[in-house]
Structures are given as C-alpha cells and as structure tokens.
Design a protein around this motif. Structure first.
Motif, PDB file in Angstrom:
ATOM      1  N   VAL A  78      41.246  42.139  39.133  1.00  0.00           N
ATOM      2  CA  VAL A  78      40.081  43.002  38.963  1.00  0.00           C
ATOM      3  C   VAL A  78      39.862  43.313  37.484  1.00  0.00           C
ATOM      4  O   VAL A  78      38.732  43.255  36.984  1.00  0.00           O
ATOM      5  N   PHE A  79      40.960  43.636  36.775  1.00  0.00           N
ATOM      6  CA  PHE A  79      40.857  43.918  35.340  1.00  0.00           C
ATOM      7  C   PHE A  79      40.372  42.677  34.582  1.00  0.00           C
ATOM      8  O   PHE A  79      39.553  42.788  33.659  1.00  0.00           O
ATOM      9  N   LEU A  80      40.896  41.515  34.949  1.00  0.00           N
ATOM     10  CA  LEU A  80      40.458  40.283  34.296  1.00  0.00           C
ATOM     11  C   LEU A  80      38.967  40.026  34.544  1.00  0.00           C
ATOM     12  O   LEU A  80      38.243  39.584  33.639  1.00  0.00           O
ATOM     13  N   PHE A  81      38.524  40.310  35.770  1.00  0.00           N
ATOM     14  CA  PHE A  81      37.103  40.154  36.072  1.00  0.00           C
ATOM     15  C   PHE A  81      36.264  41.073  35.199  1.00  0.00           C
ATOM     16  O   PHE A  81      35.244  40.650  34.638  1.00  0.00           O
ATOM     17  N   TYR A  82      36.676  42.327  35.072  1.00  0.00           N
ATOM     18  CA  TYR A  82      35.898  43.274  34.272  1.00  0.00           C
ATOM     19  C   TYR A  82      35.843  42.863  32.804  1.00  0.00           C
ATOM     20  O   TYR A  82      34.797  42.942  32.155  1.00  0.00           O
ATOM     21  N   ILE A  83      36.969  42.419  32.282  1.00  0.00           N
ATOM     22  CA  ILE A  83      37.002  42.010  30.873  1.00  0.00           C
ATOM     23  C   ILE A  83      36.073  40.822  30.644  1.00  0.00           C
ATOM     24  O   ILE A  83      35.270  40.806  29.699  1.00  0.00           O
ATOM     25  N   SER A  84      36.188  39.815  31.534  1.00  0.00           N
ATOM     26  CA  SER A  84      35.346  38.625  31.374  1.00  0.00           C
ATOM     27  C   SER A  84      33.876  38.957  31.612  1.00  0.00           C
ATOM     28  O   SER A  84      32.992  38.443  30.909  1.00  0.00           O
ATOM     29  N   ALA A  85      33.598  39.847  32.596  1.00  0.00           N
ATOM     30  CA  ALA A  85      32.218  40.222  32.894  1.00  0.00           C
ATOM     31  C   ALA A  85      31.593  40.959  31.716  1.00  0.00           C
ATOM     32  O   ALA A  85      30.463  40.655  31.312  1.00  0.00           O
TER      33      ALA A  85
END
Length: 602
Positions: free
Chosen positions: A405-412
C-alpha cells in the motif's frame, strides 16, 4: 470535492478551453487527491481488500495503456489520462475503505454539483449569463446541451434516492435535514431545466435511473410483482411494451434526422469493428471511420436520405461501439463485465443511489459520447468504485499488507506529480496557439507558421491544431510538409476539408492521381458537400481531361444540398458557366482562363 469540481472548469484563455481546461484541472488535482488519501490511510489504518472487479479494472486499463503506448512509444495525452484514471480508481477505493460514509459524502457532492449546474443553466436560459455556445441558450459549463443534459440526468436518480430514503443514511437530525434539502432542491431544479436541453438521450437516461431507484427502494413493489399471476404479468408487460414503443417512436420523430444520422454512424462502426477485432487504436476512431463511410457511399449502399444526413463524426455516439472499435473486442468484454459486476454488487449491497446514477450514465453512453469528457470519466470511476466498495472491514479475509500500500502511494504520488508538472509546458503551448490563431484567421500565414511550428511537439496530438498548421503550410506553398502534418491529422479525423487540402497540395506538386484520389474520397465521405466536386472539376480542366470535367460538373449540379448558402449558389452558377464553356470550346487555354476567373468564389 476538488476532483468533482472538474465539471465547473471553463478556461477562456486557451483554445478548446472547456474540454482541455477540465483535463488540465484533473491532472493538477490528482496529486492532492493522492496525498489526502494517503493521510486518511495513515490516520484510520483500516484494512484494504482487492476484489475481482479491481483486478478486471486493472487489466482493462493496462490493456488501454499498452494499446496507446506501443504505436507511439511515448507518453501521449491519452496514455497519461489512462494512467491517471487507473490511479484514481484505486485511490477512491482506498478512501472508501478508510472513512465511514465516504460514499454518502461523495454522492452529496454530486448532488451539489448537479444543483449548481442546474442553476447555471437556468441563468443562461433567462439571459442572466452567457452560454458556452452561440447556437444554444442552455449549456451549463459544457460546450453544448447534450453533455450538459447527460450530466444532470446522471445526478437526478441520486437526488431522488436521497429525497426518498437517503435522509436516513447519516446520523443527526440536522445532517439528515440538510441532505434532504440538498436532494430536493437538486432534483427539482434538474427536472425544471432538463426539458429545455431537448436532449432525448438525457431524458431516457434520467427516466431509466429514476425507475431503478424507485424499484429497488420499494421491495414491496418487487414482492407484489412476484405474486401476480402470469396472465396479469403478460397483460401488464404488453401495455408497458406498447407505451414504450409509442414513447420511443415519439422521441425518434422529435429529431428524426439526428436519430437517422446516429443509425448511419452505428451501421458503419459495426463494419469497422468486424474488420478490426483488435481495435483501430484509442483516439483513431474518427480517422478510421471515415474510410468506412466513404466506402459505403462509393458503393452506392446509402439512400438519398442518408446522403443528406451524413456528417463528419468525431465520436460514435455510442460509447460501447466506440470502445469496441478503438480498444478491440477483448478489452470491450472486460469493460462490460466490470459494469455488470458493479451493478450486481450495488444491488446486493443496497447501494441504490450510485446504482441509479450508474444506470443513467450507462444509458446515456449508449446514445452520446460522455466518456470523451473528463467530468463523465471521473463520475464513472467514482460510481463504479462506490458500487464495489464495502464498509464492512471485518469481511475482508486477506487484507493487502501495508508495504504494498505504501509503495502504491509513493508511486501514485510521484507519477501524478510528474505528469502534472509536464502539463505546465503543454498548457503554455495551448496559450501560445490561442494567440497565434489570430494570425491564422487574418491569413498572415508566413508569421503564423513560425508560431505554429514552435508548438508542434506539444500539440501534435490535437486534430484542430494539426489542421490549421497543415493549412498554413499549404498556403505558404510548403506542400510536402503540409502533407505530412495533414496525414497525421487524417489519422485522427474524417473531416473532408483535410482531404481537400491534401488534394490541392498534390495538385500543386503535379501529383494528379493522388489529388484525384483525395478529392473523390472527400466527395464520397459527405456526398451533399459541393466543394470537393468543384476542386475536382478544376483539376480535370487543368490536365485538359474535358470529358471527366463535364462529368464532374454534372455531378455537382445534380448534388442535393443540405444547407443552401450564397457560397453554394455561387458554386452552382460558376459550374453552369463552366459546363456551357466546355460544350462550346475544346481549347485548353480558354477553359483555364475561365477557371482562373473563379478563384475568388470562396
């Protein structure tokens, strides 16, 4: 709320300031949405699930990104939009899982936007503010009444639901009364303004959405219908079918030519799909469609009525056919599956308000082009996400771990910021183009060419810009470069004027076969237009093919004109004179002198 405010954006400082301005607003807003959703996740820390619809939507959007990426090998505007829409869907899904009643808050925002749009339209109708289009009195924040009415029709079922039952969705008497007041005023104002738009598609979609809301809000009605005997069901169904038949026929007769025009488009689009099962490419529908309409009339398949109503469609006026034509059959089936599962999930979880809005939008999409406009794309994503969301956190068996989830937010966040930063340069190019259009409109072509050439890299995907740039190059006699630019334009548009200018370029270069090919294509594409026949006649006279010149003149004189104007009358008179001259002389010099005298006809 900022995201849903996209519908209100009208940027008068740039060309195509409504459609393009709304897209820029979406790009600028999405990083803030990503940041706000991330903060919500950090505060609430509720588990996040991953459903079948989420997987299908991910697959659908990835297929679209691949389709747009590989032909160009670059981040085109369509690729960027698809990528941002994919991110938006999962941001909305995560937010819905974090805050209780987020779906209610979003729908109330929809109701407010519908009320503002309805008041905006009423002010236009009674002359208190200007319309966005000189030919129509009521457009709201849209360019014409069609999409405006479609947006209001989408809001109406949601407002009706909250007016009937939605006031129980939130705790607190003041809150419930406030929502009831918003729903009532939104619904009433929409009902008042919607008839003035004369949009049959919006009327049907509003009725469909409101019927769905009333049916699924009244379980007793469903149970009563289930207990009715078969003979009564058959009788009621027969009466209902007759009423629907009369209603549809009345709507058809109300604007018959418009309906027939859409049937013609759908007929040719189906042929387009048959020949291109893997799609023609997103954004290339119109360019590909033109070949099928021209072939349809060239083979004498069209009736006289169809020749008169034929136009130059940029859209299929049926989003399902256009998605199938552009994306291909497999992504289209994915899209239908997503919609079916979303409707089923909404019914199962009793999410009646988003169900009504989604049904209304989908009915409207069958007769118009809403998914080509950013407010409708955002609305579709939000409604699908709400229909498939669940506020029962305990029902999530295998929540997604925090690290992904954190990786998704960073990439998003990083990707949306990167795309938004790129838009600054593109926006400046639109502003420069808007200023340069004055030079184009005043025929200062030499000066305009310098300005247009500087913005090519940023605007090379915009059909209107490509046409103007190609026309400028043709007028300064840079025919080869003009052909390259217009060749790019004809891939994205079926405007016969593109083919007319291409024909004139080839004629000036002495490439007569290519010129004739382009003129004939333009003639077949829209048979009721005279200009291609006029240009073709001039070419035949130039190459001293007098027999074909006579045939071309006769074809022009026999053509039925859709709209008579001084220009068309001048053309007919000139061609009559040409025909008289051709019958009296076989001298090439004489005929050329005559044609030279017709240079100022247009």
């Amino acid at each position: 709320m900022l995201l849903l405010c996209t519908v209100f954006v009208v940027d008068d400082s740039i060309t195509q300031g409504i459609v393009i301005g709304q897209t820029f607003w979406f790009y600028k807003t999405l990083p803030a949405v990503a940041l706000a959703t991330f903060c919500s996740y950090l505060i609430n820390k509720n588990p996040i699930g991953f459903s079948i619809v989420d997987g299908l939507f991910l697959l659908f959007m990835i297929s679209g990104i691949v389709i747009t990426w590989f032909p160009a090998r670059e981040l085109t505007p369509i690729t960027q939009t698809l990528f941002n829409v994919l991110i938006l869907y999962f941001l909305i899904k995560i937010q819905l899982s974090q805050v209780h009643n987020s779906s209610v808050i979003l729908i109330v925002c929809f109701l407010l936007s519908g009320f503002i749009e309805a008041v905006w339209g009423l002010r236009q109708l009674y002359g208190f503010t200007h319309s966005q289009h000189s030919l129509f009195k009521t457009t709201g924040s849209f360019y014409n009444p069609g999409p405006y009415a479609g947006y209001l029709a989408m809001i109406a079922p949601m407002a009706l639901h909250f007016f009937l039952r939605g006031n129980n969705a939130l705790n607190g008497k003041i809150t419930r009364n406030a929502i009831l007041a918003i729903a009532a005023t939104s619904f009433i104002s929409i009902v008042i303004i919607l008839p003035s738009t004369a949009s049959r598609a919006s009327w049907l979609s509003a009725i469909a959405g409101c019927l769905a809301v009333m049916i699924f809000n009244n379980r007793q009605l469903i149970n009563l219908f289930a207990t009715v005997k078969r003979k009564k069901i058959a009788f009621i169904s027969f009466i209902g079918l007759m009423a629907l038949t009369v209603a549809f026929y009345s709507l058809y007769v109300f604007k018959k030519d418009s309906a027939d025009g859409r049937f013609l488009i759908w007929k040719n689009t189906i042929e387009q799909i048959k020949d291109n099962p893997f799609g023609v490419g997103i954004g290339f529908y119109a360019g590909s469609y033109g070949k099928y309409q021209a072939e349809y009339f060239e083979n004498k398949n069209g009736t006289e009525q169809e020749e008169m109503i034929a136009g130059v469609p940029q859209y299929a006026f049926n989003e399902y056919l256009q998605i199938c034509a552009e994306w291909g059959i497999f992504p289209f089936l994915l899209f239908l599956t997503i919609l079916a599962l979303s409707i089923s999930s909404a019914i199962k979880n009793k999410k009646i308000a988003p169900l009504g809005g989604l049904i209304s939008l989908l009915v409207f999409a069958g007769m118009s082009y809403p998914f080509s406009l950013m407010p409708f794309v955002i609305s579709l994503i939000v409604l699908i996400a709400i229909c498939n969301s669940s506020e029962d956190y305990e029902s999530i068996n295998k929540p997604i771990a925090r690290v992904p989830v954190f990786l998704f937010y960073i990439s998003a966040f990083c990707s949306t910021v990167y795309i938004a930063a790129q838009q600054k340069e593109i926006y400046e190019s639109y502003q420069a183009w808007t200023k340069s259009r004055y030079l184009y409109n005043t025929k200062s072509y030499e000066t305009a060419e310098k300005s247009y050439s500087e913005e090519y890299e940023a605007l090379k995907h915009n059909v209107e810009y490509l046409f103007e740039y190609g026309h400028i190059l043709s007028n300064i006699k840079d025919y080869r470069t003009s052909n390259l630019i217009l060749g790019r334009a004809k891939e994205r548009s079926c405007d016969p004027m593109i083919y007319n200018i291409l024909g004139k370029n080839h004629q000036a270069l002495g490439e007569y076969d290519q010129a004739i090919e382009h003129y004939l294509f333009a003639m077949n594409l829209v048979p009721h237009r005279l200009y291609p026949s006029y240009l073709l006649t001039r070419l035949y006279i130039e190459i001293n093919d007098l027999e074909k010149a006579k045939e071309s003149v006769q074809n022009l004189l026999d053509t039925n004109i859709k709209i008579t104007s001084p220009a068309t009358e001048q053309m007919r008179n000139d061609m009559k004179n040409v025909l008289d001259s051709l019958e009296k002389t076989t001298s090439r010099s004489t005929t050329n002198d005559f044609v030279d005298g017709c240079e100022n006809c247009f």
